[in-house]
Scaffold this motif. Structure first.
Motif, short mmCIF file in Angstrom:
data_model
loop_
_atom_site.label_atom_id
_atom_site.label_comp_id
_atom_site.label_asym_id
_atom_site.label_seq_id
_atom_site.Cartn_x
_atom_site.Cartn_y
_atom_site.Cartn_z
N GLY A 161 8.00 -1.56 -7.83
CA GLY A 161 6.67 -1.32 -7.26
C GLY A 161 6.03 -2.56 -6.67
N ALA A 162 6.66 -3.75 -6.85
CA ALA A 162 6.08 -5.00 -6.36
C ALA A 162 5.93 -5.03 -4.84
CB ALA A 162 6.94 -6.19 -6.82
N ALA A 163 6.61 -4.13 -4.14
CA ALA A 163 6.43 -4.05 -2.70
C ALA A 163 5.08 -3.44 -2.33
CB ALA A 163 7.55 -3.23 -2.07
N PHE A 164 4.45 -2.75 -3.30
CA PHE A 164 3.22 -2.01 -3.03
C PHE A 164 2.01 -2.53 -3.79
CE2 PHE A 164 6.74 0.69 -1.99
CZ PHE A 164 6.33 1.38 -0.85
N VAL A 165 2.25 -3.14 -4.94
CA VAL A 165 1.18 -3.69 -5.78
C VAL A 165 1.65 -5.04 -6.31
CG1 VAL A 165 0.26 -1.43 -6.46
CG2 VAL A 165 2.07 -2.51 -7.84
N PRO A 166 0.75 -5.90 -6.76
CA PRO A 166 1.17 -7.22 -7.24
C PRO A 166 1.68 -7.17 -8.69
CG PRO A 166 -1.21 -7.08 -7.29
CD PRO A 166 -0.73 -5.81 -6.66
N GLN A 167 2.69 -6.34 -8.92
CA GLN A 167 3.24 -6.15 -10.26
C GLN A 167 4.73 -5.84 -10.15
OE1 GLN A 167 3.00 -2.88 -13.94
NE2 GLN A 167 1.83 -2.57 -12.08
N ASP A 213 4.07 -4.13 5.21
CA ASP A 213 4.54 -5.33 5.91
C ASP A 213 4.39 -6.58 5.06
OD1 ASP A 213 5.17 -3.84 8.16
OD2 ASP A 213 3.17 -4.10 9.03
N LYS A 214 3.37 -6.58 4.21
CA LYS A 214 3.05 -7.78 3.44
C LYS A 214 2.83 -7.43 1.98
CE LYS A 214 -0.23 -11.67 3.37
NZ LYS A 214 -1.46 -12.23 3.99
N LYS A 215 3.38 -8.25 1.09
CA LYS A 215 3.18 -8.03 -0.33
C LYS A 215 1.82 -8.58 -0.76
CE LYS A 215 8.00 -7.99 -1.87
NZ LYS A 215 8.99 -8.58 -2.81
N GLN A 216 1.26 -7.95 -1.80
CA GLN A 216 -0.02 -8.40 -2.34
C GLN A 216 0.20 -9.48 -3.39
OE1 GLN A 216 -2.73 -5.26 -3.69
NE2 GLN A 216 -1.46 -3.76 -2.63
N ALA A 217 -0.79 -10.33 -3.55
CA ALA A 217 -0.81 -11.31 -4.63
C ALA A 217 -1.79 -10.85 -5.69
CB ALA A 217 -1.20 -12.68 -4.11
N VAL A 218 -1.61 -11.32 -6.91
CA VAL A 218 -2.46 -10.90 -8.02
C VAL A 218 -3.94 -11.15 -7.72
CG1 VAL A 218 -2.99 -11.25 -10.47
CG2 VAL A 218 -0.63 -11.36 -9.68
#
Length: 420
Positions: A244-250, A280-285
């Protein structure tokens, strides 16, 4: 005869309704809310809830009863995430092992209408009801509950209970001398109730989610049984483990299983996970971190010392166990249902203070749920959290990554629409 027309002829005092529904019976509330949202004749037993009050003086309909139940339980009759307007849905689905509705939110956003939902945990039911307006039926192993599944629907979806197959669950059960996998009588056999529903109702598609370890549990035998069971029902079977790290910062790896009815789509039907569209871009915490947080979420000196000592002890033994102090420009570890105990797997650093837990709103955003003002500009379409922090952490730790469900679901629905 139109059951709703019958209801309008019955008479009930509002005070009696409030007394009845201030602590409603779970099954009756499930009937009432499902009948209100779908109008399906299979839920028309809800009309009978009014019969015992027919001798009183004020006219009240099933809709009035439903509104009173909402006000009694959630103090609001505004639903943040309502079903599509009648007749506008493009497909129907049932939501099993529903939790707090990650599948429901995702598939509703894709134009689907939920026609049945089931969840056994009473606190998750409260969160589900507050956000979607349907109160889930309970134990899906119950014949009475199964009897209220509509005859036809397009997709069966759900994240069936994962403890019997999870690494942590297997380890714990082994240490206690307990059975796991399909030998766990209480939880492991729930998969076969999915099989039963598929066999009885034959939806066009199943869309299932479970822990990563499902694939390797019992040297792969558990997964082989699941796969062969679904193939024997004449469904295709396409699985994939996705992070799921592609969609949320986890970092959260889960096993997805998609199957289409070969009797409808033909023997060559296949779902390609390569069609799933990733951001296109991953999220950071830091994107889900609140700027102002109550002091109660900061670890006490005692707990912080305990976690540091525990980590040091295992480091000296060459183990990797310990707390997870988050890099705000990266992603977190996987949040678990035990997060409420010490928050050890995800700790947020603070300047000049001990680290802190995520707040429940941050935990919700970490799973991709819309939370105002963290990740949505809409106050009205923001997930409600009507339960205690302890229950909220459990719910989010057990939840799916909602945007990932939506991304996979979008391609499932695209393939489903080709048949219509």
């Amino acid at each position: 005869m139109d059951e709703k027309a019958v209801v309008k002829d019955l008479k009930i005092k509002t005070k009696s309704i409030k007394k009845l529904l201030s602590v409603p019976d779970d099954f009756d509330l499930a009937l009432l809310s499902h009948y209100h949202s779908t109008g399906n004749v299979i839920y028309s037993d809800a009309v009978g809830l009014l019969d015992k009050y027919a001798h009183l003086t004020k006219k009240v309909t099933v809709d009035d009863l439903y509104t009173q139940a909402q006000l009694s339980l959630t103090r609001s009759n505004v639903i943040p995430f309502p079903s599509p307007e009648p007749g506008t849905e493009t497909f129907t689905f049932i939501d099993l092992f529903a939790g707090i509705g990650g599948f429901r939110m995702a598939l509703q956003d894709l134009g689907g209408k939920c026609v049945f939902t089931s969840e056994w945990d009473k606190y998750s039911k409260q969160t589900y009801f507050a956000n979607y307006g349907d109160y889930p039926f309970g134990d899906i192993t119950s014949d009475e509950v199964k009897a209220h599944i509509p005859a036809e629907f397009d997709i069966l979806c759900g994240g069936f209970p994962c403890q019997p197959f999870s690494l942590a669950g297997v380890s714990k059960k082994n240490s206690l001398g307990r059975l796991h996998g399909f030998d766990d009588e209480k939880q492991g056999n729930l998969f076969f109730h999915i099989e039963d529903i598929l066999r009885t109702h034959r939806p066009k598609v199943f869309f299932l989610e479970n822990v990563k370890n499902l694939v390797s549990h019992d040297k792969g035998n558990t997964f082989k049984v699941i796969r062969q069971t679904l193939l024997d029902l004449d469904y295709s079977f396409d699985p994939k483990v996705i992070d799921g790290a592609a969609f949320v910062p986890q970092h959260r790896e889960r096993t997805f299983m998609i199957g289409f009815d070969k009797r409808v789509f033909g023997n060559d039907i296949k779902f390609s996970f390569d069609s799933v569209i990733y951001p296109d871009k991953k999220q950071a915490v830091r994107s889900i971190i609140q700027s102002e947080v109550e002091p109660k979420y900061t670890l006490t000196d005692h707990l912080w010392k305990y976690l540091k000592d525990y980590a040091q002890k295992h480091k000296e033994k060459g183990n990797g166990f310990g707390y997870g102090l988050v890099n705000l420009d990266g992603v977190t570890r996987t949040i678990s249902a035990r997060y409420h105990k010490d928050g050890a797997e995800i700790l947020i650093p603070q300047d000049g203070k001990n680290p802190r837990r995520l707040t429940p709103h941050e935990a919700a955003a970490l799973q991709g749920y819309p939370i105002w003002p963290i990740n949505t500009k809409s106050k009205t379409r923001s997930l409600r959290i009507p339960v205690s922090d302890t229950q909220a952490y459990r719910q989010f730790g057990n939840s799916v990554v909602m945007p990932l469900i939506k991304a996979v679901g979008e391609q499932v629905v695209n393939l489903l629409q080709l048949q219509k």
